[in-house]
Design a protein around this motif. Structure first.
Motif, PDB file in Angstrom:
ATOM      1  N   LYS A   8       0.831  -1.205   0.000  1.00 18.74           N
ATOM      2  CA  LYS A   8       0.000   0.000   0.000  1.00 18.74           C
ATOM      3  C   LYS A   8       0.867   1.256   0.000  1.00 18.74           C
ATOM      4  O   LYS A   8       1.888   1.331   0.678  1.00 18.74           O
ATOM      5  N   ASN A  10      -0.162   5.592  -0.343  1.00 13.09           N
ATOM      6  CA  ASN A  10      -1.215   6.589  -0.559  1.00 13.09           C
ATOM      7  C   ASN A  10      -0.629   7.964  -0.829  1.00 13.09           C
ATOM      8  O   ASN A  10       0.257   8.431  -0.109  1.00 13.09           O
ATOM      9  N   SER A  15      -3.977   5.941  -4.798  1.00 17.88           N
ATOM     10  CA  SER A  15      -3.764   4.901  -3.781  1.00 17.88           C
ATOM     11  C   SER A  15      -3.351   3.605  -4.456  1.00 17.88           C
ATOM     12  O   SER A  15      -3.984   3.172  -5.430  1.00 17.88           O
ATOM     13  N   ASP A  17      -2.681  -0.488  -3.967  1.00 17.70           N
ATOM     14  CA  ASP A  17      -2.889  -1.705  -3.178  1.00 17.70           C
ATOM     15  C   ASP A  17      -2.610  -2.866  -4.118  1.00 17.70           C
ATOM     16  O   ASP A  17      -3.484  -3.316  -4.856  1.00 17.70           O
TER      17      ASP A  17
END
Length: 283
Positions: A8, A10, A15, A17
């Motif tokens: 992850k 951000n 973002s 993932d």
């Protein structure tokens, strides 16, 4: 060789993932549009940016425990990396000998001559293709076990891309325990090189498939509205409204060829699969 579990990261407007795995002896491709998260993933794998969560395991070791000696087993090409433009290849050879204990200078020079890179010319005067070849040559010249290559063919003409991909094929042929993770937005580069492909969109993996399966079993169905209403949609991944009716992406081409002989079935290219996965409606 490499395993990423829910990595992850951000930013204000993005973002990541991402989960993927590169197996020993395999070439794995990461494909997606510019801005999809390829470079962010690569920089996070290499510890060049902080991450907000997840786990990265490289060559059996957690990223946090990876030492400078361990990093010698990686060959890396990043889009924004390179040598000072005021150096020549003659200048960088002793530097590389100091950096990598297993640097093979005879192999390196043999390849420099083979791809016709100038030995005494300043790198700033190299063409885009020459700079790309040099970066890949450095990555493959110190007996790395895993190559991590971010868009190594970007901006190259067809001939230069083919020469670069040939280097990578030969790198893999010499040792079956080697692996490559390579990203590109030019899908045709990866069709003949990669064993499997991950597709990333807006920071998330939306598809993972063996390249052979992608090229043989995936197809586009071109159907009229009436045909679409009667279509068994259990193997339809995405569909998109068109002027003639609908375009449908399937990963079971033979099923529709056998059961719906009157509909048009077209072999889907990787680019078309990407487009449908991003722009089509999920069933």
């Amino acid at each position: 060789m490499l395993k990423i579990e829910h990595l992850k990261k951000n930013y204000d407007n993005f973002s990541l993932d991402c989960s993927l795995e590169v197996m020993q002896g395999c070439v794995t491709g990461l494909i997606g549009q510019n801005g999809a998260g390829k470079s962010t993933t690569f920089k996070a794998i290499l510890g060049l940016i902080s991450i907000g969560g997840g786990k990265v395991t490289i060559l059996g070791k957690d990223l946090q425990r990876f030492t400078p000696e361990d990093k010698e087993n990686l060959g890396v090409v990043l889009s924004d990396s390179g040598f000072s433009g005021y150096l020549t290849i003659k200048d960088i050879v002793p530097v590389l000998k100091k950096m990598y204990r297993n640097f093979d200078d005879s192999f390196f020079m043999e390849q420099v001559n083979r791809v016709q890179l100038p030995f005494n010319k300043k790198i700033k005067d190299f063409s885009t293709g020459m700079k790309a070849k040099l970066k890949v040559l450095v990555a493959i010249s110190h007996n790395a076990k895993l190559l991590i290559l971010d868009e190594p063919t970007a901006g190259l003409d067809v001939i230069a891309r083919d020469e670069l991909l040939e280097m990578l094929r030969e790198f893999m042929e010499k040792d079956e325990e080697r692996s490559i993770l390579i990203s590109s937005h030019i899908s045709s580069d990866l069709e003949t090189l990669c064993d499997d492909l991950y597709m990333i969109h807006e920071g998330t993996i939306i598809l993972h498939e063996d390249t052979d399966v992608l090229l043989s079993d995936y197809a586009l169905l071109k159907v009229e509205a009436e045909q679409y209403s009667k279509l068994d949609k259990q193997f339809i991944l995405r569909s998109k409204k068109e002027t003639y009716g609908y375009s449908c992406l399937t990963n079971q081409k033979q099923y529709y060829m056998d059961n719906y002989p009157k509909i048009a079935v077209e072999k889907g290219t990787i680019d078309e699969v990407i487009t449908m996965m991003i722009r089509g409606q999920e069933q």
